[in-house]
Scaffold this motif. Structure first.
Motif, PDB file in Angstrom:
ATOM      1  N   MET B   1      44.623  57.536  36.077  1.00 42.51           N
ATOM      2  CA  MET B   1      44.530  56.665  34.911  1.00 42.51           C
ATOM      3  C   MET B   1      44.293  55.223  35.347  1.00 42.51           C
ATOM      4  O   MET B   1      44.904  54.760  36.314  1.00 42.51           O
ATOM      5  CB  MET B   1      45.829  56.753  34.107  1.00 42.51           C
ATOM      6  N   VAL B   2      43.368  54.590  34.676  1.00 38.06           N
ATOM      7  CA  VAL B   2      43.093  53.194  35.020  1.00 38.06           C
ATOM      8  C   VAL B   2      44.098  52.289  34.313  1.00 38.06           C
ATOM      9  O   VAL B   2      44.225  52.342  33.097  1.00 38.06           O
ATOM     10  CB  VAL B   2      41.658  52.802  34.582  1.00 38.06           C
ATOM     11  N   PRO B   3      44.820  51.489  35.067  1.00 33.01           N
ATOM     12  CA  PRO B   3      45.797  50.599  34.433  1.00 33.01           C
ATOM     13  C   PRO B   3      45.081  49.435  33.733  1.00 33.01           C
ATOM     14  O   PRO B   3      43.920  49.171  34.011  1.00 33.01           O
ATOM     15  CB  PRO B   3      46.611  50.091  35.619  1.00 33.01           C
ATOM     16  N   ASP B   4      45.789  48.753  32.848  1.00 34.76           N
ATOM     17  CA  ASP B   4      45.202  47.591  32.172  1.00 34.76           C
ATOM     18  C   ASP B   4      45.061  46.408  33.111  1.00 34.76           C
ATOM     19  O   ASP B   4      44.219  45.543  32.938  1.00 34.76           O
ATOM     20  CB  ASP B   4      46.108  47.150  30.999  1.00 34.76           C
ATOM     21  N   ALA B   5      45.962  46.386  34.110  1.00 37.27           N
ATOM     22  CA  ALA B   5      45.950  45.234  35.019  1.00 37.27           C
ATOM     23  C   ALA B   5      46.190  45.717  36.450  1.00 37.27           C
ATOM     24  O   ALA B   5      46.761  46.780  36.677  1.00 37.27           O
ATOM     25  CB  ALA B   5      47.032  44.230  34.614  1.00 37.27           C
ATOM     26  N   ILE B   6      45.733  44.919  37.377  1.00 40.60           N
ATOM     27  CA  ILE B   6      45.846  45.260  38.795  1.00 40.60           C
ATOM     28  C   ILE B   6      46.792  44.270  39.474  1.00 40.60           C
ATOM     29  O   ILE B   6      46.642  43.047  39.308  1.00 40.60           O
ATOM     30  CB  ILE B   6      44.447  45.247  39.452  1.00 40.60           C
ATOM     31  N   ARG B   7      47.808  44.803  40.184  1.00 43.42           N
ATOM     32  CA  ARG B   7      48.704  43.943  40.967  1.00 43.42           C
ATOM     33  C   ARG B   7      48.001  43.625  42.279  1.00 43.42           C
ATOM     34  O   ARG B   7      47.417  44.510  42.904  1.00 43.42           O
ATOM     35  CB  ARG B   7      50.014  44.679  41.273  1.00 43.42           C
ATOM     36  N   THR B   8      48.097  42.418  42.728  1.00 46.44           N
ATOM     37  CA  THR B   8      47.380  42.046  43.947  1.00 46.44           C
ATOM     38  C   THR B   8      47.992  40.821  44.617  1.00 46.44           C
ATOM     39  O   THR B   8      48.603  39.976  43.958  1.00 46.44           O
ATOM     40  CB  THR B   8      45.884  41.774  43.626  1.00 46.44           C
ATOM     41  N   TRP B   9      47.851  40.781  45.932  1.00 49.87           N
ATOM     42  CA  TRP B   9      48.158  39.561  46.676  1.00 49.87           C
ATOM     43  C   TRP B   9      46.846  38.840  46.933  1.00 49.87           C
ATOM     44  O   TRP B   9      46.017  39.293  47.711  1.00 49.87           O
ATOM     45  CB  TRP B   9      48.846  39.886  48.012  1.00 49.87           C
ATOM     46  N   GLN B  10      46.656  37.720  46.234  1.00 47.28           N
ATOM     47  CA  GLN B  10      45.412  36.975  46.419  1.00 47.28           C
ATOM     48  C   GLN B  10      45.572  35.864  47.455  1.00 47.28           C
ATOM     49  O   GLN B  10      46.637  35.237  47.556  1.00 47.28           O
ATOM     50  CB  GLN B  10      44.966  36.349  45.099  1.00 47.28           C
ATOM     51  N   MET B  11      44.499  35.644  48.216  1.00 47.50           N
ATOM     52  CA  MET B  11      44.421  34.416  49.015  1.00 47.50           C
ATOM     53  C   MET B  11      43.883  33.359  48.060  1.00 47.50           C
ATOM     54  O   MET B  11      42.697  33.388  47.689  1.00 47.50           O
ATOM     55  CB  MET B  11      43.489  34.595  50.218  1.00 47.50           C
TER      56      MET B  11
END
Lengths: 355, 355
Positions: B1-11
């Motif tokens: 399932m595609v989530p509504d939002a993506i958790r991420t560590w951004q530079m």
């Protein structure tokens, strides 16, 4: 018939040629002596003679390694046949030979350098029979002209093979108008290259290459690598060709400016083949090869097994010899060496025995 | 399932990581979003983060290009499949791709660099479906470990392919104990090399490589290139191997001393493959390549089409991952970056999403 003695011009020491008659040696069962019909004068000979580059066999020896002739003794299959003597004669019995890399066999013999005292500026030459290359029917192409196949044409052919050159390829030849470079240009076209750009500082000779394989020519005198790149880019724009990837560059001059230009022109999935010899170092960021996924290939001589393909290209006219070769009597060897050394010859000279 | 939002560590800028939640973008028909199970930390990430090497997508973006995960939407054939995301995603529609050189496609996308803002240090990643590489049965090899296939193992594999490495070959790996080099050593052995000599300045890690492909090891600290050559010669004498021809040398460090040693070791019919990246220049007499009939090959990434062979080598145990890889929670990313940057990690770290 094998004569009792062989007439030859020996280099008795660097800078000195002497006409001598040497008793014919006893021949081994695997040797096929050839009566020489022509031997090309190569810059390698001049390097030994004028520049102090040492021969493996110490003088006195006979120089000359671009040899065409007729077999006068030895195995039946060769007797009476017209042949070219490969410039590099592999041992055919080592790991390197077995891997198909006989052109760089460490036990190899080179006429005019390491085949005992024997070379091509002579009436006859005793050579190992195994690698002699019989000449096919050659209507209109004199046997003497085919002498240059032994180095000036097969070396570019092998360079092209190493670069996997084939139909559709885009090629740059640096030194495109010289003794080897002019054949490099023709070989590239003959093997199906789509685009061949010739670069040379001899503008007149370079211009002539437009009729023999070069689509576009650049005289790099007074131009930076960047200027040359711009000229290539603008040619590519006019022809709808990509400028920045896939080029196969052949560096034939061996000079530092030539090599620096070659490195500057190398780009994505490109290939640079080092054909010319020189002793200077160049500086380069090796990681560019990584970023470009590119390669740099050195090439030495040509395996005798590839000679038939080259002879076919020459006798079929895909490679023209006549406009680039002239014959002169071998008795003029000293004068021809002088002229070649001073760049006073327009064509590659093949010396034909007269003594 | 595609989530509504993506958790991420951004530079968000070089030197700065921030945990962010980004709305999932609208997905194209050719995209197959993956739920990330692990992403390896590579020196390339550290170069972007610490050394000012610019990313193609300007920050903020998510770094990370060694990704294993599970496809959560997109084409049926991939849905629910475990996959590795190739580090280099070719366009598959240009001359270079059509020539089988897609690893150097000029339109290529790299997660963590040029795939928009998307990279592997995240919960999910939207990627082009075409080049995703399904993972075969992998009993005993965790999916997260297979993340390092995307660069640390496939890059050496492609380097070996470019060198036509095969049974009987003699190999030197310079930087044999490092993150990529340790796999280079294993790949060389796994592809059938007869002899593998490992060279590295990390003596302890190098020693370990004797159990993973290296037959002989050399710590080059305090040794000249000549000293190293002598050690190789004496090893060859003891094993009855030829020392002066046919060696395939892989330079993985990208450092000037490593490259200079590699060039010094190159000899007849030899091959030097430039795998490591560095920005310094080295000086070399190019004509040596000619005299040696040798070649110098730069290699970039690996075509996705070759990934299945590499995955097979990993799941079959011909290449061991477990001793060279450890997993850490993604929430520790900042600490892991610091440790990796200071050389304080013994193994390649794969970060597993926990946020």
């Amino acid at each position: 018939m094998v004569p009792d003695a062989i007439r030859t011009w020996q280099m008795t020491e660097p800078g000195r040629l002497e006409s001598r008659t040497v008793p014919t040696p006893a021949l081994g069962p695997d040797e096929a002596p050839g009566e020489i019909r022509g031997c090309g004068v190569c810059h390698t000979d001049l390097s030994y003679f004028y520049l102090g580059v040492p021969t493996i066999q110490k003088p006195p020896l006979t120089l000359g390694h671009e040899i065409a002739g007729v077999v006068v003794a030895g195995p039946e299959r060769l007797l009476g046949r017209e042949v070219v003597v490969p410039a590099v004669l592999p041992c055919n019995d080592c790991d390197i030979c077995r891997a198909g890399r006989g052109n760089r066999c460490l036990g190899q013999k080179m006429p005019g350098n390491s085949l005992g005292i024997w070379g091509g500026f002579a009436s006859h030459i005793p050579v190992p029979a195994a690698d002699l290359c019989p000449v096919p029917a050659h209507d209109g192409v004199p046997l003497e002209h085919l002498a240059v196949v032994a180095d000036a044409v097969t070396t570019p052919y092998q360079a092209a093979r190493r670069a996997r050159l084939g139909p559709g390829d885009r090629v740059v030849v640096i030194g495109a108008a010289g003794g080897v470079g002019s054949f490099m240009t023709q070989v590239a076209r003959g093997m199906g290259a789509d685009t061949v750009i010739g670069i040379d500082i001899n503008a007149a000779k370079l211009e002539r290459m437009r009729g023999y394989g070069a689509d576009f020519t650049i005289d790099p005198r007074g131009k930076s690598s960047k200027d040359v790149k711009e000229l290539i880019k603008s040619y590519c724009r006019s022809r709808g060709l990509p400028a920045n990837y896939g080029w196969k560059i052949f560096e034939v001059t061996g000079t530092r400016p030539g090599q620096e230009l070659a490195l500057a022109l190398l780009s994505f999935v490109g290939t640079l083949v080092v054909v010319g010899y020189g002793t200077e170092e160049t500086s380069y960021m090796l990681s560019k090869l990584m970023a470009f996924d590119a390669e740099l290939i050195g090439t030495w001589g040509c395996p005798p097994a590839a000679y038939p393909q080259v002879l076919d290209m020459c006798v079929s006219g895909r490679i023209a010899l006549a406009p680039f070769v002239e014959t002169r009597p071998m008795s003029e060897i000293a004068r021809v060496f002088e002229q070649a050394h001073h760049g006073a010859l327009d064509r590659r000279v093949v010396l034909t025995p007269d003594f």
